[in-house]
Design an enzyme around this catalytic site. Sequence first.
Site, short mmCIF file in Angstrom:
data_model
loop_
_atom_site.label_atom_id
_atom_site.label_comp_id
_atom_site.label_asym_id
_atom_site.label_seq_id
_atom_site.Cartn_x
_atom_site.Cartn_y
_atom_site.Cartn_z
N GLY A 104 0.82 -1.22 0.00
CA GLY A 104 0.00 0.00 0.00
C GLY A 104 0.85 1.25 0.00
CB ALA A 105 4.40 1.74 -0.54
NE ARG A 119 -4.52 6.45 -0.86
CZ ARG A 119 -5.61 5.87 -1.36
NH1 ARG A 119 -5.78 5.81 -2.66
NH2 ARG A 119 -6.52 5.36 -0.56
CG ASP A 121 -6.03 -8.04 -3.53
OD1 ASP A 121 -5.77 -7.87 -2.32
OD2 ASP A 121 -7.18 -8.30 -3.94
CB VAL A 122 -1.83 -7.56 0.62
CG1 VAL A 122 -0.74 -6.60 0.19
CG2 VAL A 122 -3.01 -6.83 1.24
CE1 TYR A 140 -8.39 0.43 9.45
CE2 TYR A 140 -8.70 1.52 11.56
CZ TYR A 140 -7.96 1.33 10.40
OH TYR A 140 -6.80 2.03 10.22
CB ALA A 141 -12.10 -1.94 16.20
CB ALA A 166 -8.90 -5.90 10.93
CE LYS A 167 -5.23 -1.09 10.63
NZ LYS A 167 -4.13 -1.52 9.73
P1 NAP Z 1 -4.47 5.24 2.41
O1 NAP Z 1 -3.99 6.62 2.15
O2 NAP Z 1 -5.88 4.90 2.13
O3 NAP Z 1 -3.51 4.24 1.63
C1 NAP Z 1 -3.72 2.87 1.67
C2 NAP Z 1 -3.02 2.22 0.50
O4 NAP Z 1 -3.26 0.80 0.59
C3 NAP Z 1 -3.57 2.69 -0.86
O5 NAP Z 1 -2.51 2.99 -1.73
C4 NAP Z 1 -4.38 1.49 -1.32
O6 NAP Z 1 -4.39 1.31 -2.72
C5 NAP Z 1 -3.60 0.34 -0.71
N1 NAP Z 1 -4.41 -0.89 -0.65
C6 NAP Z 1 -5.69 -1.02 -0.27
N2 NAP Z 1 -6.08 -2.29 -0.38
C7 NAP Z 1 -5.01 -2.99 -0.86
C8 NAP Z 1 -4.79 -4.34 -1.19
N3 NAP Z 1 -5.76 -5.26 -1.07
N4 NAP Z 1 -3.58 -4.70 -1.65
C9 NAP Z 1 -2.60 -3.79 -1.80
N5 NAP Z 1 -2.75 -2.49 -1.50
C10 NAP Z 1 -3.95 -2.09 -1.04
O7 NAP Z 1 -4.24 4.81 3.94
P2 NAP Z 1 -3.21 5.34 5.05
O8 NAP Z 1 -3.91 6.33 5.86
O9 NAP Z 1 -1.89 5.64 4.44
O10 NAP Z 1 -3.10 4.02 5.97
C11 NAP Z 1 -2.04 3.09 5.86
C12 NAP Z 1 -2.17 2.06 6.98
O11 NAP Z 1 -2.17 2.72 8.24
C13 NAP Z 1 -3.47 1.26 6.93
O12 NAP Z 1 -3.23 -0.05 7.34
C14 NAP Z 1 -4.35 1.99 7.92
O13 NAP Z 1 -5.36 1.15 8.40
C15 NAP Z 1 -3.34 2.37 8.96
N6 NAP Z 1 -3.75 3.51 9.80
C16 NAP Z 1 -4.03 4.74 9.25
C17 NAP Z 1 -4.41 5.78 10.08
C18 NAP Z 1 -4.71 7.16 9.57
O14 NAP Z 1 -5.15 8.01 10.39
N7 NAP Z 1 -4.50 7.47 8.32
C19 NAP Z 1 -4.54 5.57 11.46
C20 NAP Z 1 -4.28 4.31 11.98
C21 NAP Z 1 -3.87 3.29 11.13
P3 NAP Z 1 -5.56 1.91 -3.67
O15 NAP Z 1 -5.34 3.37 -3.63
O16 NAP Z 1 -5.31 1.33 -5.01
O17 NAP Z 1 -6.86 1.48 -3.04
#
Ligand code: NAP
Length: 252
Positions: free
Chosen positions: A13-14, A16, A60-61, A151-152, A154-155
Amino acid sequence: MGRFEGRVAVITGAARGIGNGCARRFVEEGARVAVLDLDEAAASQAAQELGEGHLGICCDVSDSAAVDAAVERVVAELGGLHILVNNAGVTRDNLLFKMSEDDWDLVMGVHLKGAFLMTRAAQRHFVPQRYGKIVNLSSVSALGNRGQANYAAAKMGVQGFTRTLGIELGPYGVNANAIAPGFIATEMTDATAARLGVPVEELRARTAERNPVRRVGFPEDIAAAAAFLCSDEASYITGQTLYVDGGAKLVS
Ligand code: NAP
């Protein structure tokens, strides 16, 4: 010399957000990075933006065959594998009584099954070489959050998974830790603002006001913690979950 000179890191998911922030930080410290993401064009572009010698792979992970193929490709093209960051994530928020089975399955599939499949594939390389670093993304939502039963669960599952990796892989020179971010400014939290019908800047400002350090987090905050946990300085730390949330957990 950077802490990750000669190291290869896979970050899911890198393309963005937090994953991209981690990719940039690892490259700054000398790693070659494979960007795995659902969106092929976005993965390739993110890898190109990192500079020469990095790789973008559509994966797709939650798809076992795609994960195994991606990990083998990384090893073949980047010459090894030393670091795995299980970061890919999705949200499908809803109150329990309105939550569909599909929304439950999707969230479990990406966060939990995805981390399992990626880690199983990576340890095939980590264990024989007696070296590996794993960081799994959990969340403060693991402690419970209205509208996020899927989500909770899973996390918090990620935290139990991480503890078990610590036990099973420690004897083979592999460290596994989790990071539980608080509110981080990314497209994921922008989507939360949209769902709540609140402008992004307003949601960030409100969240910052309630936070002990009076700001929201940024991908760089998580990247700094991930880099430490994947460095050799952290080799006596395993199975832990580090909350990187400006103290939000303390006051919620
Ligand atoms: P994000 O901006 O939505 O980025 C997530 C990335 O994961 C996107 O590039 C997405 O790709 C990719 N992705 C989704 N499903 C996938 C799959 N099946 N296989 C491969 N890639 C996939 O999210 P983020 O905020 O950076 O979050 C990153 C991680 O931190 C997540 O695990 C999230 O739950 C966790 N987190 C985030 C926050 C927060 O406040 N942002 C807080 C706590 C935890 P597409 O764009 O193609 O869908």
